[in-house]
Every structure is written in C-alpha cells, then in structure tokens.
Scaffold this motif. Structure first.
Motif, PDB file in Angstrom:
ATOM      1  N   ILE A 119     -12.456 -25.234  73.453  1.00 30.97           N
ATOM      2  CA  ILE A 119     -12.629 -25.961  74.715  1.00 30.97           C
ATOM      3  C   ILE A 119     -12.901 -27.428  74.395  1.00 30.97           C
ATOM      4  CG2 ILE A 119     -14.063 -26.209  76.785  1.00 30.97           C
ATOM      5  CD1 ILE A 119     -14.722 -23.201  76.489  1.00 30.97           C
ATOM      6  N   PRO A 120     -12.128 -28.360  74.956  1.00 33.22           N
ATOM      7  CA  PRO A 120     -12.393 -29.785  74.697  1.00 33.22           C
ATOM      8  C   PRO A 120     -13.711 -30.223  75.320  1.00 33.22           C
ATOM      9  CG  PRO A 120     -10.726 -29.540  76.401  1.00 33.22           C
ATOM     10  CD  PRO A 120     -10.982 -28.162  75.854  1.00 33.22           C
ATOM     11  N   VAL A 121     -14.360 -31.194  74.670  1.00 32.18           N
ATOM     12  CA  VAL A 121     -15.651 -31.706  75.134  1.00 32.18           C
ATOM     13  C   VAL A 121     -15.538 -33.203  75.404  1.00 32.18           C
ATOM     14  CG1 VAL A 121     -18.094 -32.048  74.579  1.00 32.18           C
ATOM     15  CG2 VAL A 121     -16.915 -29.958  73.825  1.00 32.18           C
ATOM     16  N   VAL A 122     -16.080 -33.628  76.544  1.00 33.41           N
ATOM     17  CA  VAL A 122     -16.121 -35.041  76.919  1.00 33.41           C
ATOM     18  C   VAL A 122     -17.578 -35.422  77.159  1.00 33.41           C
ATOM     19  CG1 VAL A 122     -15.368 -36.788  78.583  1.00 33.41           C
ATOM     20  CG2 VAL A 122     -13.828 -34.897  77.972  1.00 33.41           C
ATOM     21  N   GLU A 135     -13.664 -34.946  72.259  1.00 36.30           N
ATOM     22  CA  GLU A 135     -13.455 -34.050  71.128  1.00 36.30           C
ATOM     23  C   GLU A 135     -12.492 -32.945  71.562  1.00 36.30           C
ATOM     24  OE1 GLU A 135     -17.554 -33.622  68.883  1.00 36.30           O
ATOM     25  OE2 GLU A 135     -17.918 -34.020  71.010  1.00 36.30           O
ATOM     26  N   ARG A 136     -11.262 -33.018  71.051  1.00 38.01           N
ATOM     27  CA  ARG A 136     -10.211 -32.091  71.469  1.00 38.01           C
ATOM     28  C   ARG A 136     -10.237 -30.823  70.613  1.00 38.01           C
ATOM     29  NH1 ARG A 136      -6.214 -33.784  74.973  1.00 38.01           N
ATOM     30  NH2 ARG A 136      -5.977 -31.518  75.111  1.00 38.01           N
ATOM     31  N   PHE A 137     -11.270 -30.016  70.820  1.00 33.23           N
ATOM     32  CA  PHE A 137     -11.361 -28.770  70.071  1.00 33.23           C
ATOM     33  C   PHE A 137     -10.244 -27.800  70.436  1.00 33.23           C
ATOM     34  CE2 PHE A 137     -16.049 -29.951  70.186  1.00 33.23           C
ATOM     35  CZ  PHE A 137     -16.049 -30.449  68.890  1.00 33.23           C
ATOM     36  N   ASP A 138      -9.615 -28.023  71.600  1.00 30.45           N
ATOM     37  CA  ASP A 138      -8.470 -27.189  71.971  1.00 30.45           C
ATOM     38  C   ASP A 138      -7.263 -27.485  71.083  1.00 30.45           C
ATOM     39  OD1 ASP A 138      -8.508 -29.745  73.161  1.00 30.45           O
ATOM     40  OD2 ASP A 138      -7.052 -29.138  74.675  1.00 30.45           O
ATOM     41  N   LYS A 139      -7.160 -28.726  70.621  1.00 28.79           N
ATOM     42  CA  LYS A 139      -6.056 -29.135  69.747  1.00 28.79           C
ATOM     43  C   LYS A 139      -6.462 -29.149  68.271  1.00 28.79           C
ATOM     44  CE  LYS A 139      -3.394 -30.328  73.306  1.00 28.79           C
ATOM     45  NZ  LYS A 139      -2.136 -29.602  73.627  1.00 28.79           N
ATOM     46  N   GLU A 140      -7.748 -29.356  68.020  1.00 32.89           N
ATOM     47  CA  GLU A 140      -8.261 -29.482  66.647  1.00 32.89           C
ATOM     48  C   GLU A 140      -9.476 -28.575  66.473  1.00 32.89           C
ATOM     49  OE1 GLU A 140      -8.274 -33.974  65.636  1.00 32.89           O
ATOM     50  OE2 GLU A 140      -8.451 -33.825  67.818  1.00 32.89           O
ATOM     51  N   PRO A 141      -9.262 -27.264  66.373  1.00 30.00           N
ATOM     52  CA  PRO A 141     -10.396 -26.332  66.318  1.00 30.00           C
ATOM     53  C   PRO A 141     -11.263 -26.458  65.061  1.00 30.00           C
ATOM     54  CG  PRO A 141      -8.305 -25.194  65.941  1.00 30.00           C
ATOM     55  CD  PRO A 141      -7.961 -26.581  66.389  1.00 30.00           C
ATOM     56  N   GLU A 142     -10.789 -27.168  64.061  1.00 29.14           N
ATOM     57  CA  GLU A 142     -11.584 -27.365  62.850  1.00 29.14           C
ATOM     58  C   GLU A 142     -12.291 -28.716  62.837  1.00 29.14           C
ATOM     59  OE1 GLU A 142     -11.933 -24.848  60.801  1.00 29.14           O
ATOM     60  OE2 GLU A 142     -10.570 -23.728  62.112  1.00 29.14           O
ATOM     61  N   CYS A 168     -10.983 -36.281  82.149  1.00 27.47           N
ATOM     62  CA  CYS A 168     -10.844 -34.834  82.360  1.00 27.47           C
ATOM     63  C   CYS A 168      -9.524 -34.513  83.055  1.00 27.47           C
ATOM     64  CB  CYS A 168     -12.010 -34.305  83.187  1.00 27.47           C
ATOM     65  SG  CYS A 168     -13.594 -34.260  82.320  1.00 27.47           S
ATOM     66  N   ARG A 169      -9.186 -35.279  84.087  1.00 21.37           N
ATOM     67  CA  ARG A 169      -7.936 -35.022  84.815  1.00 21.37           C
ATOM     68  C   ARG A 169      -6.735 -35.111  83.893  1.00 21.37           C
ATOM     69  NH1 ARG A 169      -5.888 -39.252  86.921  1.00 21.37           N
ATOM     70  NH2 ARG A 169      -7.839 -39.987  87.845  1.00 21.37           N
ATOM     71  N   LYS A 170      -6.742 -36.122  83.038  1.00 19.50           N
ATOM     72  CA  LYS A 170      -5.610 -36.312  82.130  1.00 19.50           C
ATOM     73  C   LYS A 170      -5.542 -35.200  81.085  1.00 19.50           C
ATOM     74  CE  LYS A 170      -5.241 -41.255  82.917  1.00 19.50           C
ATOM     75  NZ  LYS A 170      -5.634 -42.608  82.483  1.00 19.50           N
ATOM     76  N   ILE A 171      -6.679 -34.730  80.619  1.00 18.61           N
ATOM     77  CA  ILE A 171      -6.685 -33.594  79.695  1.00 18.61           C
ATOM     78  C   ILE A 171      -6.136 -32.351  80.398  1.00 18.61           C
ATOM     79  CG2 ILE A 171      -8.171 -31.979  78.430  1.00 18.61           C
ATOM     80  CD1 ILE A 171      -9.976 -34.365  77.759  1.00 18.61           C
ATOM     81  N   LEU A 172      -6.592 -32.114  81.628  1.00 24.26           N
ATOM     82  CA  LEU A 172      -6.156 -30.937  82.379  1.00 24.26           C
ATOM     83  C   LEU A 172      -4.657 -30.963  82.663  1.00 24.26           C
ATOM     84  CD1 LEU A 172      -9.100 -30.648  84.936  1.00 24.26           C
ATOM     85  CD2 LEU A 172      -8.746 -29.289  82.866  1.00 24.26           C
ATOM     86  N   ILE A 227      -4.203 -37.203  75.503  1.00 24.74           N
ATOM     87  CA  ILE A 227      -5.543 -37.762  75.313  1.00 24.74           C
ATOM     88  C   ILE A 227      -6.055 -37.295  73.961  1.00 24.74           C
ATOM     89  CG2 ILE A 227      -7.914 -37.799  76.159  1.00 24.74           C
ATOM     90  CD1 ILE A 227      -5.992 -39.296  77.941  1.00 24.74           C
ATOM     91  N   ARG A 228      -6.426 -38.237  73.113  1.00 29.43           N
ATOM     92  CA  ARG A 228      -6.797 -37.911  71.741  1.00 29.43           C
ATOM     93  C   ARG A 228      -8.305 -37.996  71.523  1.00 29.43           C
ATOM     94  NH1 ARG A 228      -1.911 -41.170  68.541  1.00 29.43           N
ATOM     95  NH2 ARG A 228      -0.212 -40.187  69.724  1.00 29.43           N
ATOM     96  N   SER A 229      -8.753 -37.233  70.538  1.00 23.15           N
ATOM     97  CA  SER A 229     -10.162 -37.286  70.166  1.00 23.15           C
ATOM     98  C   SER A 229     -10.532 -38.698  69.720  1.00 23.15           C
ATOM     99  CB  SER A 229     -10.431 -36.317  69.004  1.00 23.15           C
ATOM    100  OG  SER A 229     -10.187 -34.991  69.379  1.00 23.15           O
ATOM    101  N   GLY A 230     -11.778 -39.044  69.963  1.00 24.32           N
ATOM    102  CA  GLY A 230     -12.243 -40.354  69.523  1.00 24.32           C
ATOM    103  C   GLY A 230     -13.324 -40.893  70.427  1.00 24.32           C
TER     104      GLY A 230
END
Length: 385
Positions: free
Chosen positions: A250-253, A265-272, A345-349, A354-357
């Motif tokens: 689940i991504p975190v903002v 933090e795009r944990f949906d795309k980068e689980p590690e 959040c809207r753009k992630i959904l 949208i990249r981590s950073g």
C-alpha cells in the motif's frame, strides 16, 4: 453533581456514539413509517427541504447546451418526477447529532450534481474510478484537512479515519471545526463533517487510534486500502504503519505542514523500498515509545531532515519543552498540506506516474518573502529580556 454537569455528560455520551446519518426512502413502506414516527416523536427536529432546487439544478446540468426558461425547467422536472411527488422523491437524511432532517437527491443523482463542477479536471470516467477507492488517514489534525479536501472533491469512495485524541482549544488554530466539538474524538468530528457534505461517502472510524493490535484491520478490513495517509505524532506508529503498509503493498503519503513538504513511498510499486527512505534504518518502533521531548526532537529531525526545514520551525524546535509544549502548525500550512496530499492521492489512485520521494511546494521560494519575514527568530530567553 449539578444538572448542567449531568446534561453535559449525557450529551457527550450520546453524541460520541454516532457519526453516521440515517436514510429514509419513502418508496419503502418501512422507511416511510419510521420517518413519520421519528418526526412525530421529535418535534425539535429541524427540516430542510430544497429538493425542488436540486432537481432544477439537475435538469440544468443535463441540458448544458440549452438555456431553459423557468417554465421549461419546471416541465422537465415534472416529467422527471413521473408519478412521484416532490416529498416522495429522493432520500431523506437524518443527522442524529444535530437533529437535522435533510431532503436530498438520492446517491447517483446527488453525486452527479455535486461533482459536476469537477468536469473535466476530473473526467466522469475518472470520477467513477475514484468512487471505488479506499484511503486511510492516521492522525486527524493535519489529517482533518486531508479528509475534508478528499471528501469535498470526492476523490475517494471510502475513508478510514484513526485518532484516539480529542479536540482541544489549541487545535482550533488549524482544525476547522466548531467550539461545541471541544472534547470530542477527532475521528468522530471529521466523520460527521464529511457526512454533512456527502452522506454517501463510506466512512469508518478507529476512535481508539492505531496500534499493533488493529493496524492490519485498518489497512485491510473490507479490502486493502489503496493509499495510506500517515500524519500522526506517534513515532512508533509512523514506523509500524509503514512496515505493515509495505507488507500489503500500500503506498504511503505524508505531509509535514512545513515548506509544503510531501513525502511519497510507493510500496505498491517498490515493495522492498526502505521505509522513510532509509532515514531511520534499524530503529525498532517499540523503542520510540515514551521518548523525552529532546529525544523525540532528535528522531523527528532525522525524519524531516532538520537542515531542510524552515528557519522558523527550526527555531521553534529549540523551544519545545521550554516555552512551548509541541511543534507549531499553522492553519494555512495545514490547508496547503490538505490540498497537496489530496492531489497526490488522486493521481496515485488514477495511476499517474507519481514516484517515491520527498517534494516541496514551498510558498516562500515560489512567491518570495520580504526581508522582514526571513529573519532568524530570537530565542525565548532573549525575548524575555
């Protein structure tokens, strides 16, 4: 115990128990009978019926290329009603905490009219996608602004709100709520405010806050969250929430209400991906409980990178435990954070790239500040002399 104390306690217990409105659809015989009983037994209920105006707006937006006269609009409304009366059409929504009974268009038409001015910054197709999404918010100070902006824009279909704390007078510099909500749980206050804007958004609350016991339920019960917004003060919960969000992909903002800083933090795309960009690597969440003010500031400094915060916040941090009890937050910064977080959040959904950073929407840098606003603050000790 005097009568005023008894009444205050009774009202507090009753008001804390409810945050969901009650729906009455008069084409359902049970609903019709129950509404009649409710009104008969509660003569102090305030009734608000603007269904004609809502229908007038509905036929207007359904015919945007035509300038309808009042007579033409009325004719289309009559046709739209069919065999129903104005009183029977739509849904009656009762808010127990305020004893208000509101006559509204039912869900599909209500949403159509309420989101009409979103088009086409948000397309109808995107609006339908967003209506299926779930966002959880931990912390309802900054989170209150996030929740209200998400709900107002209707960029979400379900909100899960978590905070164990209550509204205090000092919260009212940044939480837009009424003084009659002082002493009430923050998640209840936010849930009620959302229901009064849009009773069809599904809101769940965790008024005991988040812990190791309920974090998995918060993230997954009823389906995994699509985004987690973490804006709480508890350092142990910050770490725990990210560890579990990463586990469930689940991504975190996070917003910090200083320099418009937004953390993604795009944990949906980068689980590690290391939590908090690796800034607190190796720290056990259990060790972050019951820290002294000085110890907490040191950890917070690592998370937000104290070299990058505004000069006024940096000066304020030195005063925590001396002349102030916690770090300051301004209403304007919290409102900006609500907007930035909602947009992110809207753009992630909607699966925008949208990249981590860590990013800054720094008003001082964008607009510029006057010389007098850029001074280093005197310490409280200097000010006292």
């Amino acid at each position: 115990m005097d009568i005023f104390t008894k009444l205050a306690e009774k009202n507090s217990e009753k008001s804390e128990a409810t945050f969901k409105p009650i729906f009455f659809r008069l084409n359902n015989l049970n609903d019709k009978e129950n509404l009649e009983i409710l009104v008969d037994n509660n003569p102090d209920i305030s009734v608000f019926d603007t269904i004609y105006d809502q229908l007038f707006e509905l036929v207007k937006i359904e015919n945007p290329a035509v300038k309808l006269s009042r007579e033409e609009s009325n004719a289309r409304i009559e046709k739209h009603l069919g065999e129903l009366t104005f009183h029977e059409y739509g849904v009656w929504v009762f808010y127990p905490w305020s004893k208000r009974l509101i006559h509204l268009l039912d869900e599909k038409e209500f949403i159509k009219v309420r989101t009409n001015r979103n088009n086409y910054k948000i397309t109808p197709e995107e609006q339908q996608i967003l209506a299926t999404k779930k966002i959880g918010i931990i912390g309802l100070s900054i989170g209150h602004a996030v929740a209200m902006t998400l709900a107002t824009e209707r960029s979400v279909g379900e909100l899960r709100l978590a905070d164990y704390d209550t509204i205090e007078l000092s919260n009212l510099n940044r939480i837009q709520t009424s003084t009659h909500n002082l002493g009430m749980n923050k998640s209840v206050v936010a849930a009620r405010a959302i229901a009064e804007i849009d009773p069809f958004i599904n809101v769940q609350i965790y008024r005991e806050g988040i812990s190791e016991i309920n974090i998995n339920d918060f993230l997954t019960d009823g389906g995994n969250l699509d985004v987690l917004v973490e804006v709480c003060d508890g350092l142990d919960i910050k770490i725990l929430a990210r560890q579990r969000a990463r586990h469930f992909k689940i991504p975190v903002v996070m917003d910090t209400s200083d320099r418009g800083m937004i953390d993604i933090e795009r944990f949906d795309k980068e689980p590690e991906r290391p939590i908090l960009h690796g800034l607190l690597a190796g720290i056990d969440p259990a060790g972050l409980k019951n820290l002294s003010a000085k110890e907490k500031i040191q950890v917070v400094g690592k998370i937000i990178n104290s070299d990058q915060i505004s000069s006024r916040l940096k000066a304020s941090l030195n005063e925590i435990g001396q002349t102030i009890s916690s770090w300051p937050q301004l209403g304007s910064a919290v409102a900006l954070g609500g907007a930035i977080t909602t947009d992110t959040c809207r753009k992630i959904l909607l699966e925008t790239d949208i990249r981590s950073g860590r990013y800054y929407v720094d008003i001082d840098e964008i607009i510029g500040i006057g010389e007098g606003d850029n001074v280093e603050l005197e310490s409280a000790e200097q000010a006292r002399h």
